[in-house]
Motif scaffolding. Structure first.
Motif, mmCIF file in Angstrom:
data_model
loop_
_atom_site.group_PDB
_atom_site.id
_atom_site.type_symbol
_atom_site.label_atom_id
_atom_site.label_comp_id
_atom_site.label_asym_id
_atom_site.label_seq_id
_atom_site.Cartn_x
_atom_site.Cartn_y
_atom_site.Cartn_z
ATOM 1 N N LEU A 28 -9.365 -10.296 4.801
ATOM 2 C CA LEU A 28 -8.412 -10.168 3.705
ATOM 3 C C LEU A 28 -7.465 -11.361 3.622
ATOM 4 N N LEU A 32 -7.569 -12.362 -0.310
ATOM 5 C CA LEU A 32 -6.584 -11.740 -1.203
ATOM 6 C C LEU A 32 -5.818 -12.755 -2.051
ATOM 7 N N SER A 89 -6.631 0.261 4.133
ATOM 8 C CA SER A 89 -7.813 -0.489 3.705
ATOM 9 C C SER A 89 -8.505 0.179 2.518
ATOM 10 N N TYR A 92 -6.924 -0.406 -1.331
ATOM 11 C CA TYR A 92 -7.031 -1.658 -2.104
ATOM 12 C C TYR A 92 -7.831 -1.508 -3.391
ATOM 13 N N PHE A 101 -0.385 -4.165 -5.058
ATOM 14 C CA PHE A 101 -1.062 -4.761 -3.895
ATOM 15 C C PHE A 101 -0.075 -5.099 -2.787
ATOM 16 N N ARG A 105 -0.071 -3.991 1.063
ATOM 17 C CA ARG A 105 0.003 -4.989 2.139
ATOM 18 C C ARG A 105 1.124 -4.641 3.119
ATOM 19 N N HIS A 108 -0.266 -1.795 5.166
ATOM 20 C CA HIS A 108 -1.340 -2.309 6.018
ATOM 21 C C HIS A 108 -0.759 -3.099 7.189
ATOM 22 N N PHE A 167 -13.914 -5.566 -0.449
ATOM 23 C CA PHE A 167 -13.048 -4.449 -0.042
ATOM 24 C C PHE A 167 -13.843 -3.365 0.703
#
Length: 400
Positions: A28, A32, A89, A92, A101, A105, A108, A167
Motif C-alpha cells: 500500500l 496508494l 484492509s 479500502y 481514505f 489510513r 490502519h 486491494f
C-alpha cells in the motif's frame, strides 16, 4: 553443550505474521499515492498524506500498546491489533473521497503500530536469551523480505490488473498475518506478567527510558535510510540506470540474508560494539559509493554494502533496546524504540524532500555518507560511554 532451540514453531509463525504485516504495508505504501493521484485527481501533498497519516497514527498507538503489553496482555494486544489491521484492509474498497481514505489510513496505522509492537515484544520472549542477537537478526529478515517483495507485488498489481486486485491482495496478506498470529502460543509471558500493577498516568507508562538512547541513535541514522526508500529510484533515473533500479533492494536483501548467520552470532558472542562500529562504516562507504555511481555495477555494489551496513544495524539496535529493559518492560521498550525510529523515517522523508529541491541526489547522498559517521560518535556517547560512566559511579559508591 547444546544450544537452546531457536527455530521453534512459534518463532517461525510470529516471523511470518511480521512478514505479512510489512508486506501489506509496503504494497500500500507505493500504490496508494498513485491511486490517489489517478482516482481522485489529488495533488502530490494530498497523496503524500496517505503515508504521513498512517505513520503518525502508528507512532501514537505504539506507546499505548506498550503499556497494555506491560500488563501481561501479549496475546490480547496481538490479536486485537491484527483484527484491526485486517478489518482496515477490507475497508479500502468503500471510500469515494480522499478524506475517506485518510480516515481508513488512520485506523490502519493504529492496527499496524499495535501489531508491530506486540510482535516485537513477543519474539523477544520466544528467543532464548543466549541467542537473542542471532534470533532478532533472523526475525528482522522477515521485514527486509517484505520490503523487497511489497513494492514489486503492489506496483505489478495496480499496473497490470488495477486497484481492485491490488486491494484484494492486501486483504489476503493481512488475513495471513492474522492467521499466523493466531497460531502463536504465549503461555509464559502471560504467567510472568500477571501480577504487574500499573500505576496512575505517568510518562513512564508510555516510554521505557532504557530504550531511548539507542532509539535516538537509530532514528538519527534512519533519516538517511528514508532518503533511500523515498528517492533511490529517482536517483537511478538521474544516473541512467533505471533498468536495474528495481534490483537495488533485491541485492540489499540477498547480501543481508547471506550475512545474517554470522552477524547475529557475533552479536551474541562479542557484544554490540563489535558489530555496530564496522556496520556504520560500511553504511557510510555504501552511501559514498552510491553518490559516485555512474553505472549499474557500482549502483548495485552500493546496495550490497548498505544492506550489510544498515541491514545489520537495525536489528542490532532493536536487540540492544530489548536487552537494556527488564523482561516485563520488553513490550514498552519495543514500542519506544519503534516509535522514535519511525519519527526518524517520517522526518527524514520530509527533510530530504526539502534538501533534494536545492541539490542533486548525488551531492545529497555524498553528504549523507559523512552524516552517517556522526552516528558513530552519537552511538559512542549515548550507548558506550554513558553506561561506562554509570558503572564507574556505581563502583565508587560501592567502595565507600
Amino acid at each position: 553443550m547444546n544450544k537452546p532451540k531457536l527455530w521453534t514453531k512459534d518463532f517461525i509463525n510470529i516471523s511470518l505474521s511480521n512478514f505479512f504485516l510489512f508486506l501489506t504495508f509496503y504494497i500500500l505504501l507505493v500504490t496508494l499515492p498513485i491511486f490517489a493521484l489517478q482516482e481522485f485527481d489529488s495533488n502530490a501533498s494530498q497523496a503524500g498524506l496517505m503515508t504521513t497519516v498512517f505513520l503518525l497514527s502508528a507512532i501514537l498507538s505504539r506507546p499505548l500498546a506498550g503499556q497494555w503489553l506491560e500488563r501481561g496482555s501479549n496475546r490480547k494486544v496481538l490479536l486485537t491489533a491484527l483484527i484491526i489491521f485486517a478489518v482496515a484492509s477490507l475497508l479500502y474498497f468503500f471510500p469515494t473521497t480522499v478524506t475517506g481514505f485518510l480516515v481508513i489510513r488512520l485506523l490502519h496505522g493504529v492496527g499496524f503500530g499495535m501489531a508491530t509492537t506486540a510482535v516485537g515484544a513477543i519474539v523477544a520472549d520466544l528467543i532464548p536469551s543466549s541467542r537473542r542477537g542471532e534470533g532478532m537478526g533472523y526475525f528482522v529478515m522477515s521485514t527486509n523480505m517484505a520490503m523487497v517483495l511489497g513494492p514489486f507485488v503492489g506496483l505489478t498489481a495496480i499496473q497490470q490488473w488495477g486497484a481492485k486486485v491490488m486491494f484484494i491482495l492486501s486483504v489476503i496478506v493481512a488475513i495471513g498475518a492474522l492467521i499466523t498470529g493466531l497460531t502463536v502460543k504465549l503461555s509464559k509471558p502471560e504467567q510472568t506478567n500477571k501480577k504487574v500493577i500499573v500505576p496512575a498516568f505517568s510518562l513512564k507508562n508510555f516510554i521505557e527510558p532504557s530504550a531511548v538512547s539507542i532509539a535516538i541513535v537509530g532514528s538519527f541514522l534512519a533519516i538517511v535510510y528514508s532518503a533511500l526508500l523515498s528517492f533511490v529510484s529517482v536517483y537511478a533515473n538521474e544516473i541512467h540506470v533505471s533498468e536495474v533500479s528495481s534490483l537495488f533492494f533485491v541485492v540489499y536483501a540477498v547480501i543481508l540474508l547471506m550475512s545474517r548467520p554470522f552477524t547475529g552470532k557475533w552479536l551474541d558472542q562479542y557484544g554490540p560494539n563489535v558489530i555496530v562500529f564496522p556496520s556504520i562504516i560500511l553504511f557510510a562507504i555504501g552511501m559514498f559509493v552510491l553518490s559516485q555511481s555512474g553505472g549499474a555495477i557500482t549502483f548495485l555494489v552500493s546496495a550490497g554494502m548498505i544492506g550489510l551496513g544498515w541491514g545489520t544495524l537495525f536489528p542490532t539496535f532493536q536487540t540492544i533496546a530489548i536487552q537494556n529493559a527488564a523482561p516485563r518492560k520488553r513490550g514498552l521498550a519495543t514500542a519506544t524504540f519503534l516509535s522514535i525510529y519511525d519519527i526518524g523515517i517520517a522526518l527524514g522523508s520530509f527533510l530530504v524532500g526539502l534538501i533534494a529541491a536545492k541539490m542533486d541526489f548525488s551531492s545529497l547522498y555524498f553528504l549523507c555518507s559523512f552524516y552517517i559517521l556522526i552516528g558513530a560518535i552519537l552511538y559512542y556517547f549515548m550507548q558506550v560511554r554513558k553506561p561506562e560512566i554509570k558503572r564507574q559511579q556505581y563502583l565508587k559508591v560501592k567502595e565507600h
